[in-house]
Design a protein around this motif. Structure first.
Motif, PDB file in Angstrom:
ATOM      1  N   ILE A 134       0.934  -1.318  -0.046  1.00  0.00           N
ATOM      2  CA  ILE A 134      -0.045  -0.095   0.050  1.00  0.00           C
ATOM      3  C   ILE A 134       0.770   1.141  -0.078  1.00  0.00           C
ATOM      4  O   ILE A 134       1.783   1.366   1.014  1.00  0.00           O
ATOM      5  CB  ILE A 134      -0.860   0.052   1.249  1.00  0.00           C
ATOM      6  CG1 ILE A 134      -1.981  -1.010   1.141  1.00  0.00           C
ATOM      7  CG2 ILE A 134      -1.731   1.282   1.364  1.00  0.00           C
ATOM      8  CD1 ILE A 134      -2.969  -1.309   2.248  1.00  0.00           C
ATOM      9  N   LYS A 135       0.724   2.229  -0.889  1.00  0.00           N
ATOM     10  CA  LYS A 135       1.254   3.395  -1.184  1.00  0.00           C
ATOM     11  C   LYS A 135       2.741   3.375  -1.306  1.00  0.00           C
ATOM     12  O   LYS A 135       3.734   4.313  -1.108  1.00  0.00           O
ATOM     13  CB  LYS A 135       1.183   4.073   0.031  1.00  0.00           C
ATOM     14  CG  LYS A 135      -0.163   4.791   0.064  1.00  0.00           C
ATOM     15  CD  LYS A 135      -0.512   5.814   1.358  1.00  0.00           C
ATOM     16  CE  LYS A 135      -1.964   6.251   1.273  1.00  0.00           C
ATOM     17  NZ  LYS A 135      -1.989   7.396   2.213  1.00  0.00           N
ATOM     18  N   ALA A 136       3.265   1.958  -1.711  1.00  0.00           N
ATOM     19  CA  ALA A 136       4.590   1.830  -2.124  1.00  0.00           C
ATOM     20  C   ALA A 136       4.966   2.525  -3.346  1.00  0.00           C
ATOM     21  O   ALA A 136       4.219   2.385  -4.295  1.00  0.00           O
ATOM     22  CB  ALA A 136       5.149   0.262  -2.112  1.00  0.00           C
ATOM     23  N   GLU A 137       6.111   2.835  -3.650  1.00  0.00           N
ATOM     24  CA  GLU A 137       6.459   3.436  -5.037  1.00  0.00           C
ATOM     25  C   GLU A 137       7.802   2.652  -5.345  1.00  0.00           C
ATOM     26  O   GLU A 137       8.794   2.416  -4.890  1.00  0.00           O
ATOM     27  CB  GLU A 137       6.998   4.871  -4.716  1.00  0.00           C
ATOM     28  CG  GLU A 137       5.946   5.917  -4.294  1.00  0.00           C
ATOM     29  CD  GLU A 137       6.495   7.098  -3.934  1.00  0.00           C
ATOM     30  OE1 GLU A 137       7.659   7.573  -4.299  1.00  0.00           O
ATOM     31  OE2 GLU A 137       5.854   7.930  -3.261  1.00  0.00           O
ATOM     32  N   PHE A 138       7.582   2.328  -6.841  1.00  0.00           N
ATOM     33  CA  PHE A 138       8.526   1.559  -7.559  1.00  0.00           C
ATOM     34  C   PHE A 138       8.986   2.534  -8.844  1.00  0.00           C
ATOM     35  O   PHE A 138       8.489   2.934  -9.469  1.00  0.00           O
ATOM     36  CB  PHE A 138       8.185   0.373  -8.257  1.00  0.00           C
ATOM     37  CG  PHE A 138       7.544  -0.720  -7.154  1.00  0.00           C
ATOM     38  CD1 PHE A 138       8.579  -1.522  -6.644  1.00  0.00           C
ATOM     39  CD2 PHE A 138       6.255  -0.680  -6.528  1.00  0.00           C
ATOM     40  CE1 PHE A 138       8.046  -2.377  -5.532  1.00  0.00           C
ATOM     41  CE2 PHE A 138       5.956  -1.333  -5.350  1.00  0.00           C
ATOM     42  CZ  PHE A 138       6.591  -2.395  -5.047  1.00  0.00           C
ATOM     43  N   GLU A 139      10.308   2.936  -8.906  1.00  0.00           N
ATOM     44  CA  GLU A 139      10.785   3.697 -10.079  1.00  0.00           C
ATOM     45  C   GLU A 139      11.755   3.015 -10.655  1.00  0.00           C
ATOM     46  O   GLU A 139      13.014   2.668  -9.928  1.00  0.00           O
ATOM     47  CB  GLU A 139      11.015   5.111  -9.556  1.00  0.00           C
ATOM     48  CG  GLU A 139      11.049   6.184 -10.674  1.00  0.00           C
ATOM     49  CD  GLU A 139      11.584   7.302 -10.408  1.00  0.00           C
ATOM     50  OE1 GLU A 139      11.843   8.162 -11.121  1.00  0.00           O
ATOM     51  OE2 GLU A 139      10.968   7.714  -9.274  1.00  0.00           O
TER      52      GLU A 139
END
Length: 182
Positions: free
Chosen positions: A95-100
């Motif tokens: 939840i609300k994790a960011e992957f870039e």
């Protein structure tokens, strides 16, 4: 270097680890709190991580190979320029994790009971032969994909702009149908 992750965890029992330029392999980590931790240029090979809390942790330039994640918490974690290869991500809370700039190669995201990708953000990611199993609308709500690629069957679809993962996975033909030429 090839230290034991478990030994490092035992030294910091309150989470908030700062790990740089390390390699960890052939370990099982159970029921640990590693929230607010930072991992830079760390290689994780053949690890089993069950019920590990990585909430608000940061991963930069890390690689995960042949790792099994079972019921970990990655709520609001950030991943930048990391690679996942042959990993199983079962019942993960992203939840609300960011992957870039992440490459997922031959990975499997599986939702069992509590897994969720809700409000996660995937930007400039490449999903190669990666599957999403068992997810429904509730567990994918507001999960965004921006400027990313999905590759299967030696074919690639590239998405420019912002899309919601539910729209991609739940299209009439699914991602496999989008990649298969009729």
């Amino acid at each position: 270097m090839n230290n034991q992750l478990k030994n490092i965890i035992d030294q910091y029992k309150n989470g908030q680890l700062k790990v740089r330029n390390e390699s960890f392999s052939n370990e099982t980590i159970l029921n640990e709190f590693l929230g607010l931790s930072s991992f830079t240029n760390v290689n994780f090979l053949d690890l089993n991580l069950t019920n590990v809390d990585f909430e608000l942790s940061f991963f930069y330039d890390c690689s995960f190979e042949n790792c099994n994640f079972d019921t970990p918490l990655f709520r609001e974690a950030s991943f930048l320029n990391c690679n996942f290869k042959n990993c199983s991500l079962k019942n993960c809370n992203f939840i609300k994790a960011e992957f870039e700039e992440i490459k997922f190669d031959n990975c499997s995201f599986e939702k069992a009971k509590r897994g969720s990708l809700s409000k996660a953000w995937f930007e400039s990611c490449h999903f190669i032969e990666t599957n999403f199993n068992g997810f429904n609308f509730g567990s994918l709500i507001a999960t965004a994909v921006e400027d990313s690629k999905f590759s299967k069957f030696n074919k690639t679809i590239e998405f420019q702009g912002k899309f919601f993962l539910i729209d991609i996975l739940e299209s009439k033909t699914g991602i496999e149908g989008m990649l298969f030429k009729y």
